[in-house]
Design a protein around this motif. Structure first.
Motif, mmCIF file in Angstrom:
data_model
loop_
_atom_site.group_PDB
_atom_site.id
_atom_site.type_symbol
_atom_site.label_atom_id
_atom_site.label_comp_id
_atom_site.label_asym_id
_atom_site.label_seq_id
_atom_site.Cartn_x
_atom_site.Cartn_y
_atom_site.Cartn_z
ATOM 1 N N LYS A 147 23.714 40.510 35.558
ATOM 2 C CA LYS A 147 23.328 39.767 34.352
ATOM 3 C C LYS A 147 23.856 40.490 33.111
ATOM 4 C CE LYS A 147 19.130 37.826 36.379
ATOM 5 N NZ LYS A 147 19.463 38.281 37.746
ATOM 6 N N PRO A 148 24.005 39.761 31.986
ATOM 7 C CA PRO A 148 24.529 40.403 30.771
ATOM 8 C C PRO A 148 23.758 41.645 30.349
ATOM 9 C CG PRO A 148 24.565 38.027 30.505
ATOM 10 C CD PRO A 148 23.849 38.296 31.802
ATOM 11 N N ASN A 149 22.412 41.614 30.465
ATOM 12 C CA ASN A 149 21.650 42.791 30.050
ATOM 13 C C ASN A 149 21.865 43.964 31.001
ATOM 14 O OD1 ASN A 149 20.226 41.417 32.109
ATOM 15 N ND2 ASN A 149 18.307 42.408 31.518
ATOM 16 N N GLU A 150 22.200 43.687 32.263
ATOM 17 C CA GLU A 150 22.510 44.760 33.203
ATOM 18 C C GLU A 150 23.895 45.341 32.923
ATOM 19 O OE1 GLU A 150 19.959 43.147 37.057
ATOM 20 O OE2 GLU A 150 22.033 42.484 36.753
ATOM 21 N N LEU A 151 24.824 44.485 32.545
ATOM 22 C CA LEU A 151 26.159 44.966 32.194
ATOM 23 C C LEU A 151 26.099 45.833 30.936
ATOM 24 C CD1 LEU A 151 29.115 44.544 33.238
ATOM 25 C CD2 LEU A 151 29.343 42.808 31.470
ATOM 26 N N ARG A 152 25.148 45.569 30.083
ATOM 27 C CA ARG A 152 25.005 46.308 28.818
ATOM 28 C C ARG A 152 24.421 47.697 29.026
ATOM 29 N NH1 ARG A 152 21.576 46.609 24.100
ATOM 30 N NH2 ARG A 152 22.784 46.120 22.200
ATOM 31 N N ARG A 153 23.835 47.939 30.166
ATOM 32 C CA ARG A 153 23.153 49.213 30.419
ATOM 33 C C ARG A 153 24.175 50.300 30.749
ATOM 34 N NH1 ARG A 153 17.727 49.577 33.967
ATOM 35 N NH2 ARG A 153 17.035 48.525 32.072
ATOM 36 N N TRP A 154 24.165 51.363 29.992
ATOM 37 C CA TRP A 154 25.154 52.438 30.159
ATOM 38 C C TRP A 154 24.615 53.547 31.043
ATOM 39 C CZ3 TRP A 154 25.000 57.657 28.424
ATOM 40 C CH2 TRP A 154 26.204 58.352 28.581
ATOM 41 N N HIS A 155 25.435 53.947 32.001
ATOM 42 C CA HIS A 155 25.148 55.111 32.841
ATOM 43 C C HIS A 155 26.250 56.143 32.630
ATOM 44 C CE1 HIS A 155 21.941 53.069 35.053
ATOM 45 N NE2 HIS A 155 22.753 52.040 35.211
ATOM 46 N N PRO A 156 25.900 57.426 32.606
ATOM 47 C CA PRO A 156 26.927 58.450 32.438
ATOM 48 C C PRO A 156 27.660 58.775 33.729
ATOM 49 C CG PRO A 156 24.788 59.492 32.587
ATOM 50 C CD PRO A 156 24.544 57.999 32.620
ATOM 51 N N GLY A 157 27.089 58.386 34.882
ATOM 52 C CA GLY A 157 27.646 58.773 36.167
ATOM 53 C C GLY A 157 26.862 59.925 36.763
ATOM 54 N N ALA A 158 27.226 60.297 37.985
ATOM 55 C CA ALA A 158 26.490 61.336 38.701
ATOM 56 C C ALA A 158 26.793 62.721 38.112
ATOM 57 C CB ALA A 158 26.862 61.301 40.182
ATOM 58 N N GLY A 159 25.798 63.592 38.177
ATOM 59 C CA GLY A 159 25.991 64.979 37.783
ATOM 60 C C GLY A 159 26.097 65.221 36.295
ATOM 61 N N VAL A 160 25.701 64.264 35.475
ATOM 62 C CA VAL A 160 25.771 64.408 34.021
ATOM 63 C C VAL A 160 24.351 64.490 33.472
ATOM 64 C CG1 VAL A 160 26.560 63.407 31.853
ATOM 65 C CG2 VAL A 160 27.934 63.134 33.928
ATOM 66 N N ILE A 161 24.078 65.543 32.739
ATOM 67 C CA ILE A 161 22.759 65.742 32.148
ATOM 68 C C ILE A 161 22.738 65.146 30.744
ATOM 69 C CG2 ILE A 161 21.093 67.467 31.349
ATOM 70 C CD1 ILE A 161 22.184 69.350 33.507
ATOM 71 N N LEU A 162 21.742 64.333 30.497
ATOM 72 C CA LEU A 162 21.542 63.757 29.171
ATOM 73 C C LEU A 162 20.492 64.587 28.448
ATOM 74 C CD1 LEU A 162 21.442 59.943 30.036
ATOM 75 C CD2 LEU A 162 23.423 61.359 29.434
ATOM 76 N N ARG A 163 20.916 65.370 27.510
ATOM 77 C CA ARG A 163 19.970 66.210 26.767
ATOM 78 C C ARG A 163 18.968 65.335 26.006
ATOM 79 N NH1 ARG A 163 20.387 70.772 29.463
ATOM 80 N NH2 ARG A 163 22.397 71.860 29.177
ATOM 81 N N ARG A 164 17.700 65.666 26.195
ATOM 82 C CA ARG A 164 16.591 64.938 25.577
ATOM 83 C C ARG A 164 16.652 63.434 25.881
ATOM 84 N NH1 ARG A 164 16.684 66.776 19.425
ATOM 85 N NH2 ARG A 164 18.932 66.586 19.783
ATOM 86 N N GLY A 165 17.047 63.121 27.098
ATOM 87 C CA GLY A 165 17.174 61.720 27.481
ATOM 88 C C GLY A 165 16.062 61.199 28.351
ATOM 89 N N ALA A 166 15.050 62.016 28.627
ATOM 90 C CA ALA A 166 13.989 61.600 29.540
ATOM 91 C C ALA A 166 13.238 60.371 29.034
ATOM 92 C CB ALA A 166 13.018 62.755 29.775
ATOM 93 N N THR A 167 12.965 60.325 27.758
ATOM 94 C CA THR A 167 12.193 59.196 27.226
ATOM 95 C C THR A 167 12.961 57.893 27.345
ATOM 96 O OG1 THR A 167 11.067 60.673 25.673
ATOM 97 C CG2 THR A 167 11.005 58.309 25.203
ATOM 98 N N SER A 168 14.241 57.905 26.990
ATOM 99 C CA SER A 168 15.032 56.669 27.027
ATOM 100 C C SER A 168 15.273 56.189 28.451
ATOM 101 C CB SER A 168 16.374 56.887 26.332
ATOM 102 O OG SER A 168 17.197 57.752 27.089
ATOM 103 N N ARG A 169 15.218 57.097 29.419
ATOM 104 C CA ARG A 169 15.456 56.717 30.825
ATOM 105 C C ARG A 169 14.153 56.616 31.614
ATOM 106 N NH1 ARG A 169 19.523 55.900 28.511
ATOM 107 N NH2 ARG A 169 21.667 56.266 29.228
ATOM 108 N N ALA A 170 13.030 56.599 30.948
ATOM 109 C CA ALA A 170 11.730 56.640 31.628
ATOM 110 C C ALA A 170 11.506 55.434 32.534
ATOM 111 C CB ALA A 170 10.599 56.757 30.604
ATOM 112 N N SER A 171 12.089 54.284 32.223
ATOM 113 C CA SER A 171 11.854 53.078 33.020
ATOM 114 C C SER A 171 13.076 52.696 33.859
ATOM 115 C CB SER A 171 11.484 51.907 32.098
ATOM 116 O OG SER A 171 12.557 51.626 31.212
#
Length: 434
Positions: A147-171
């Protein structure tokens, strides 16, 4: 000749080197002239020196006389292979180095991804709100389940740490958080536990397709075989007329050899058209028959990338979507349907490609070759993303040690329930073709 660690030799042509690299050989190619230290090719023992050296010594006249026969030098391409370090038996495996993105870095990439995705889906979303259909582009949203909203969702890929990203990825499904720092990254242990079968199948299919020689003789006749001997009310796209009429369309099918290799196209052939296909592909034979020249196999790179979820970087997923969109337009331009009343993503009208003519066949093959090249480049990138995920995947020993650690906590998936059981790619329900 290509020489590496075990002293085996292979012909030094580009295809063999690429094949060796695609099978897991990774190394640094070194070439040097004797005594000079310059980069270049070193003649094998017993071979004559390079032509430039022989010409400098006066052994080859300038310009070269046509009748002069000079022994051809043999060259050896020496390769130093960087093999992965294998830990000693019983030693704990070391964690692979992880890339870390600062909050500013990954938020900028995420915002750029969202803007690009919004641009790619804007026309579809506007038509959907207005209740208008588009028989060419709607395929990307009905045949494929993204779906369009799924295509809009950005992933960095495996093995990439998002600093201070826990809140935005909580769900978000398949993410884990470091509770002490508030960082987030893909939970590869949970991902492979749930999707390991899919990863194995996609990797095997894409690698096999990438290793095959493209075939360019189908001319898009799969679309014609799907309407063979149909009446107007039986057509899938009832709003589109057949460009040359029903009788002439049937004659094209009957007078051209059909060699469709893609099961998900072949299964939509009419009953009368199936025996006309030189091949009889099945779901089970798909990994053995898929080849890069097939337009539908090129579109499906998008499907496979989407099924790999968070281990595929968002930028790669959008590249796959763009290829699928471009292929879909050509697929319909070369079909028996008249799509001249519609425009493509570029805003230009979709001009039919008359594959029943010699000029149309040449144009189709020209586009097909470009798609095969783009598709193979994306297949290689998807396979590389899988390799990164496998390398960064924690071992069984690491999982048992980390299970009781208070330093990390799994991020719950609040978007959708977890699957009841791991499903292989073959047992997944098959979408119907619009």
């Amino acid at each position: 000749m290509l020489t590496y660690g075990n002293r085996k030799r292979f012909p030094t042509n580009t295809q063999s080197i690429q094949r060796a690299l695609s099978r897991g050989i990774r190394g640094i190619f070194t070439r040097s002239f004797p005594r000079t230290g310059r980069t270049g090719l070193r003649p094998s023992p017993g071979s004559s020196p390079p032509r430039s050296a022989r010409r400098a010594q006066g052994r080859i006249p300038t310009p070269r006389a046509p009748a002069t026969a000079v022994p051809r030098a043999r060259y050896t391409l020496h390769v130093r292979i960087a093999h992965p370090r294998i830990p000693a038996p019983g030693a704990p495996a070391a964690d692979p180095p992880a890339e870390a993105l600062t909050a500013a870095e990954w938020r900028a990439r995420e915002a750029a991804h969202e803007r690009r995705a919004d641009g790619l889906t804007a026309a579809h979303r506007a038509r959907r709100r207005a209740g208008r259909a588009h028989p060419v582009e709607d395929f990307l949203w009905t045949y494929y389940s993204v779906k369009p909203n799924e295509l809009r969702r950005w992933h960095p890929g495996a093995g990439v740490i998002l600093r201070r990203g826990a809140t935005s990825r909580a769900s978000w499904r398949y993410y884990t958080a470091a509770t002490s720092t508030g960082d987030a990254l893909v939970d590869l242990a949970a991902f492979f536990a749930a999707r390991g079968g899919t990863v194995d199948y996609v990797e095997r299919l894409l690698a096999a397709t990438l290793d095959r020689t493209p075939r360019y003789g189908c001319f898009g006749l799969h679309e014609w075989a799907m309407v063979y001997r149909m009446t107007p009310d039986q057509l899938r796209h009832t709003t589109l007329p057949l460009r040359i009429g029903h009788a002439a369309t049937d004659r094209v099918v009957e007078t051209h050899p059909i060699g469709c290799t893609h099961f998900d196209a072949f299964r939509f052939f009419t009953d009368e058209a199936r025996p006309l296909n030189a091949l009889q592909p099945t779901r089970e034979t798909q990994p053995a028959m898929e080849q890069p020249g097939c337009l539908h196999a090129g579109m499906d790179v998008y499907k496979w990338a989407a099924k790999l979820g968070p281990i595929v970087p968002g930028e790669l997923l959008l590249d796959c979507f763009e290829l699928a969109r471009d292929i879909r337009e050509v697929d319909m331009q070369a079909s028996p349907y008249d799509v001249s009343g519609y425009t493509g993503a570029s805003g230009e009208p979709l001009i039919p490609i008359p594959i029943e003519t010699a000029a149309g066949k040449r144009e189709y093959v020209r586009r097909q070759r470009d798609f095969a090249e783009r598709g193979n480049a994306l297949r290689a990138r998807v396979l590389a993303a899988i390799s990164v995920a496998r390398a960064a995947r924690p071992t069984a020993a690491q999982k048992s040690v980390g299970a009781g650690s208070p330093g990390t906590a799994a991020i719950d998936d609040c978007d959708s329930p977890a699957p009841a059981a791991t499903r292989s790619a073959r047992s997944r329900p098959v979408h119907s073709r619009p």
